[in-house]
Design an enzyme around this catalytic site. Structure first.
Site, PDB file in Angstrom:
ATOM      1  N   GLU A 126      42.125  10.697 -73.753  1.00 17.10           N
ATOM      2  CA  GLU A 126      43.238  11.413 -72.830  1.00 17.10           C
ATOM      3  C   GLU A 126      42.133  11.683 -71.307  1.00 17.10           C
ATOM      4  O   GLU A 126      40.865  11.908 -71.722  1.00 17.10           O
ATOM      5  CB  GLU A 126      43.192  13.326 -73.352  1.00 17.10           C
ATOM      6  CG  GLU A 126      43.978  13.653 -72.320  1.00 17.10           C
ATOM      7  CD  GLU A 126      44.446  15.265 -72.934  1.00 17.10           C
ATOM      8  OE1 GLU A 126      43.738  15.659 -73.935  1.00 17.10           O
ATOM      9  OE2 GLU A 126      45.370  15.666 -72.223  1.00 17.10           O
ATOM     10  N   ASN A 270      42.490  14.856 -80.683  1.00 16.93           N
ATOM     11  CA  ASN A 270      42.840  13.628 -81.488  1.00 16.93           C
ATOM     12  C   ASN A 270      43.592  13.995 -82.753  1.00 16.93           C
ATOM     13  O   ASN A 270      42.822  14.654 -83.568  1.00 16.93           O
ATOM     14  CB  ASN A 270      41.607  12.593 -81.576  1.00 16.93           C
ATOM     15  CG  ASN A 270      40.863  12.592 -80.441  1.00 16.93           C
ATOM     16  OD1 ASN A 270      41.345  12.167 -79.293  1.00 16.93           O
ATOM     17  ND2 ASN A 270      39.741  13.016 -80.332  1.00 16.93           N
ATOM     18  N   GLU A 303      41.956  23.586 -80.262  1.00 14.38           N
ATOM     19  CA  GLU A 303      42.057  22.081 -80.783  1.00 14.38           C
ATOM     20  C   GLU A 303      42.918  22.014 -81.838  1.00 14.38           C
ATOM     21  O   GLU A 303      43.875  21.152 -81.956  1.00 14.38           O
ATOM     22  CB  GLU A 303      40.913  21.366 -80.977  1.00 14.38           C
ATOM     23  CG  GLU A 303      39.893  21.662 -79.665  1.00 14.38           C
ATOM     24  CD  GLU A 303      40.589  21.236 -78.221  1.00 14.38           C
ATOM     25  OE1 GLU A 303      41.564  20.132 -77.991  1.00 14.38           O
ATOM     26  OE2 GLU A 303      39.888  21.851 -77.397  1.00 14.38           O
TER      27      GLU A 303
HETATM   28  N1  TRP Z   1      42.894  17.832 -74.274  1.00 15.65           N
HETATM   29  C1  TRP Z   1      41.605  18.584 -74.132  1.00 15.65           C
HETATM   30  C2  TRP Z   1      41.920  20.009 -74.344  1.00 15.65           C
HETATM   31  O1  TRP Z   1      41.986  20.542 -75.467  1.00 15.65           O
HETATM   32  C3  TRP Z   1      40.964  18.192 -72.988  1.00 15.65           C
HETATM   33  C4  TRP Z   1      40.106  17.106 -72.737  1.00 15.65           C
HETATM   34  C5  TRP Z   1      38.841  16.667 -73.633  1.00 15.65           C
HETATM   35  C6  TRP Z   1      40.045  15.930 -71.766  1.00 15.65           C
HETATM   36  N2  TRP Z   1      38.313  15.697 -73.212  1.00 15.65           N
HETATM   37  C7  TRP Z   1      38.819  15.386 -72.012  1.00 15.65           C
HETATM   38  C8  TRP Z   1      40.725  16.003 -70.598  1.00 15.65           C
HETATM   39  C9  TRP Z   1      38.746  14.091 -70.897  1.00 15.65           C
HETATM   40  C10 TRP Z   1      40.552  14.945 -69.813  1.00 15.65           C
HETATM   41  C11 TRP Z   1      39.452  14.189 -70.025  1.00 15.65           C
HETATM   42  O2  TRP Z   1      42.173  20.689 -73.444  1.00 15.65           O
HETATM   43 ZN    ZN Z   2      43.742  21.834 -74.745  1.00 17.53          ZN
END
Ligand code: TRP
Ligand code: ZN
Length: 902
Positions: A126, A270, A303
């Site tokens: 992400e 993930n 998460e």
């Molecule tokens: N989706 C992740 C969260 O729980 C955020 C995130 C984790 C993220 N690593 C990242 C976003 C690297 C951008 C780049 O909030």
């Molecule tokens: Zn999140």
């Protein structure tokens, strides 16, 4: 590297469905740090919903080496490779695409895509990291099932993990082995993950509510295994809570958490294989503070909750990021509040609410007033990583909370149930979520859309008129945006639907029953009412109000707005003493303190003698002695608003004046309440074995606040004695770190008496914890946050610490501990009028830009509000920004600095 990246603006209005869909992905990895080979087999077909039925297939790819490409097993000539990916022309309706490529994990310092940390392999996909692993339609509305084969040297990488279920494993020639994983759920590429290396797991099984047995694992480096208990317990609690509160069950047979010490953010959801920054996994009494323990529970919950809100239902495009982040933050906030006892104890819930609102007001309100202001659902971006913001996360969570405030817990649940019924397995938009809330609760929420599309912090001006003859109170609420930044003003179209909770207090401080004009007299009268403000200005009349009441406004912070109402200081002191809403008791104290501090800051600027009203000291003293308030709430009420928050409240921010004013108040409160602080210190010790439960944590927080106030006394003898004893005898990190922080403060206040003790403690702390990276981060951070004193600038210490052998610019946690702590949480020293802080900032942004653009861009944001400051600081700030604009090359940094200077 030196060539500036091109700035392409991506716009929400330009969204089009993908020309192709990918149904199945088969990935094979030959994992070698220097050069990893990836073979990707994709089932591709044209999207029947796409506009252009003859379009070429355009795949994203970055920092890749293409080795081969076949279409239906035949070599394909019509392929053009470019900087951001490749284009395949002349493809059939449906086909099998096989791509072989290489990538370079060992030298990947961006921590996006596939990289190596401490000799192990990790991925972060992400938002757009998957394209750094292989060529793909790397966008969240392309969902596929994945089958993954990992091959690697068995001795170096004994553990091979990916999403879903392990379906096969075995040995290979030449000391190698393999593992095959299958994820049965369709997912976007940003949820792909793999991990390979020397790791061990703490694990347990758990039976979920439908009677299925699940395997839960927390994977770490072997020496960290004794620090995994709390994370695993937190995971079990999160699974149970989501079953109970939202009826949502874990859908995979196995759920894994892996900790990594090089990570750009907190953690990543993930599918079935969450990857976490070590900071949000590892904890024991000797390594982690009460706050660390609470943060771990909250991030593990966050998460895990994404498994439904983000993974089962995902985002159509990145403009919808708050669909999953705002909602999941709301869920983790509710989880933490319930775990702290908030389900049955409103005061415990308020402690969590206060923490969250503090972050919102300090960080998000500032963001919303500056050049990066954007709606919860942004309209455009250059680099999506720059939009993982407090607006998308924290304001987004407030927007979800407002549905609950409007419809109640049951109404929110009905909306969520409908959302999953309609959209499970889909990639959807914030409008889809709002429609589910509206339909499930039979409400028209068209106006509520503005919460997603308008930037800036709304203000609600409140007027009251009491009519003693008619025994009515008329409350007039008017909403406006005040002075918005140009970025925010552009988006503002009309009034919002604002749920405005309030109560009315009588002269004894009791809640009065609230009945609106026109409501039947026999209807039960609640003492807190949620008014729905929908017009620019609206009046509400309460009847049977026997005496002129004192309003308690926006109880529990029912909407992310600023309330404008001219309380007298006496009224605020009264609310602080009596309000039945614990959040608003705290709020009254903060308003009182903010008012006093801002007027002192003005006196500092005008070189006037400083004076603190006796009534203020009396009100704070009463809170300190009020045993009916929990220690945790008292600690929050007695913590003055931060320097950052106070500076933000000035027309022109003056960090030096704010610092002097705040220090003056701390010294006056220390001296005037000396006996009370000493008593509070003594009464809130937590003898016996360490336990991070909220009650004990609250006691430690109040005790350590008392210690820190005592360190502000002119005579440091008491504080020095207590602090040294606490440092030597502490059986937990909360108390040890608090003692170290206090010694560092004492060294600045009274160098003659405290210099030797502080240095000895710093050295002892380092020696004791030198093998624990997260504790050494604290050691760096505490020194970066120290106030100036005895002619020494903190920057000199920071520069010295950058030469320490344990410092490492490639490790984000270490950079955050030293550089961010100084630039973002030590305003007085960072904003020294000689401009030294800004020059340092520019140097570090530029150095980081070449290593890790995401981290560099976050640091860049420390100067984005430069126009807000007093003129003497503005010029050196602008010069530093211009230096960064000239020298930085990533689009991440250039987007921020460009907006700041525009
Ligand atoms: N989706 C992740 C969260 O729980 C955020 C995130 C984790 C993220 N690593 C990242 C976003 C690297 C951008 C780049 O909030
Ligand atoms: Zn999140």
């Amino acid at each position: 590297m030196s060539k500036p990246a091109e700035t392409t603006v991506i716009r929400r209005a330009d969204y089009t469905p993908p020309a192709f869909l990918i149904d199945n992905v088969e990935l094979e990895f030959d994992l070698v740090p220097e050069r990893t080979l990836v073979r990707s087999t994709l089932r591709v077909r044209r999207n029947p919903q796409a506009g252009d039925a003859a379009a070429d297939l355009e795949l994203a790819g970055e920092a890749l080496e293409l080795l081969s490409l076949t279409v239906d097993a035949r070599a394909h000539d019509a392929v053009t490779v470019h900087d951001g990916g490749l284009v395949v022309s002349n493809v059939p309706e449906a086909f099998e695409l096989v791509i072989e490529n290489a990538c370079r994990p060992a030298t990947n310092t961006t921590l996006s895509g596939l990289y190596v940390s401490n000799g192990n392999f990790f991925t972060q996909c992400e938002a757009e990291g998957f394209r750094r692993i292989t060529y793909f339609l790397d966008r969240p509305d392309v969902m596929a099932t994945y089958r993954v084969t990992l091959r690697a040297d068995q001795a170096a990488y004994p553990v091979l993990l990916s999403n879903g279920n392990l379906v096969d494993s075995g040995t290979l020639p030449h000391g190698r082995h393999y593992a095959k994983w299958e994820d049965p759920f369709r997912k976007p590429s940003y949820l792909f993950a793999l991990v390979a290396g020397k790791l061990v797991a703490r694990e347990q099984t758990m039976t979920t509510r439908s009677g299925k047995e699940k395997l839960l694992q927390v994977w770490v480096e072997p020496h960290d295994l004794d620090k995994t208990g709390h994370a695993l317990d937190s995971l079990v609690r999160a699974i149970r809570w989501d079953e109970q509160r939202f009826g949502l069950e874990l859908d995979l047979d196995r759920f894994m958490i892996v900790a990594v010490s090089d990570f750009n953010m907190g953690a990543m959801e993930n599918k079935g294989l969450n990857i976490f920054n070590t900071k949000y996994v590892l904890a024991n009494a000797q390594s982690a503070t009460d706050i660390d323990f609470a943060n771990i529970e909250s991030v593990v919950g966050h998460e895990y909750f994404h498994n439904w809100t983000g993974n089962r239902v995902t985002c159509r495009d990145w403009f919808q990021l708050s669909l999953k982040e705002g909602l999941t933050v709301f869920r983790d906030q509710e989880f933490s509040a319930d775990m702290a006892g908030g389900a049955t104890d409103p005061a415990a819930a308020a402690v969590k609410r206060i923490d969250d609102v503090r972050v919102l007001r300090q960080m998000q309100f500032a963001e919303d007033a500056g050049p990066m202001a954007h709606p919860v659902r942004p309209e455009s971006y250059v680099e999506i990583n720059n939009f993982y913001t407090v607006t998308v996360y924290e304001k987004g969570a407030e927007v979800v909370r407002m549905y609950q405030t409007l419809f109640g817990r049951d109404g929110l649940r009905r909306g969520m149930d409908l959302y999953f019924k309609r959209h499970d397995g889909q990639a959807v938009t914030c409008d889809d979520f709002r429609a589910a809330m509206a339909d499930a609760n039979h409400r028209d929420l068209a106006q509520f859309e503005r919460w997603y599309s308008q930037a800036g912090t709304p203000r609600v001006a409140v007027r009251t008129a009491y009519d003693p003859m008619a025994r009515t109170l008329t409350l007039t609420l008017a909403q406006h945006y005040g002075e918005s930044s140009p970025q925010a003003a552009q988006t503002q179209k009309g009034p919002l639907l604002i749920p405005f909770a309030l109560g009315l207090l009588d002269a004894q401080g009791r809640d009065m029953p609230l009945r609106l004009q026109g409501e039947p007299a026999d209807a039960g009268a609640a003492t807190t009412r949620v008014l729905e403000l929908t017009d620019t200005e609206q009046s509400f009349t309460f009847v049977d109000i026997a005496e002129k009441p004192l309003p308690s406004l926006l109880r529990n912070f029912s909407a992310p707005v600023i309330v404008e109402y001219d309380y007298t200081s006496d009224e605020l002191a009264f609310l602080l003493a009596h309000d039945s809403d614990p959040f608003n008791r705290w709020e009254a104290g903060q308003r009182l303190a903010t008012r006093a501090l801002l007027s002192l800051a003005t006196q500092v600027q005008q070189h006037e003698p400083l004076e603190l009203p006796a009534a203020f000291i009396a009100a704070f003293g009463a809170v300190l002695r009020d045993a009916s308030l929990s220690p945790a709430l008292r600690e929050q009420a007695l913590t003055l608003p931060s320097e950052t928050y106070l500076a933000e409240q000035m027309d022109e921010a003056d960090p030096a004046a704010v610092h002097q004013a705040r220090q003056f108040v701390r010294r006056r409160l220390a001296a005037a309440l000396r006996e009370d602080w000493l008593a509070a210190y003594d009464m809130h010790r937590t003898p016996g074995e360490y336990d991070p439960n909220p009650a004990d944590a609250g006691k430690r927080a109040l005790k350590n606040l008392a210690l820190h106030y005592l360190a502000e006394l002119d005579d440091p003898t008491d504080a020095l004695r207590l602090t040294r004893a606490q440092f030597d005898e502490a059986n937990n990190m909360t108390d040890r770190a608090a003692a170290l922080a206090t010694l560092i403060t004492l060294r600045a206040n009274a160098p003659a008496q405290a210099q030797a003790a502080a240095q000895a403690a710093l050295d002892a702390f380092y020696r004791r914890h030198k093998d624990d990276a997260l504790v050494i981060d604290k050691w760096f951070a505490l020194q970066a946050q120290q106030r100036g004193g005895a002619g020494r600038r903190t920057l000199d210490t920071v520069r010295e610490l950058m030469r320490h052998p344990a410092f490492n610019l490639k490790n984000p946690n270490r950079v955050r501990a030293l550089i961010f702590s100084f630039c973002a949480t030590n305003p007085d020293q960072f904003h020294l009028s000689d401009g030294s802080g800004y020059a340092f900032w520019a140097e570090q942004v530029i150095a980081l830009d070449a290593i890790n653009p995401q981290v560099a861009a976050r640091l860049t944001r420390s100067l984005e509000r430069w126009r807000k400051f007093v003129p003497a600081l503005r010029e050196p700030m602008r010069a530093a920004l211009e230096k960064v604009a000239a020298d930085a090359s990533s689009k991440d940094v250039r987007e921020i600095v460009g907006k700041a200077l525009a």
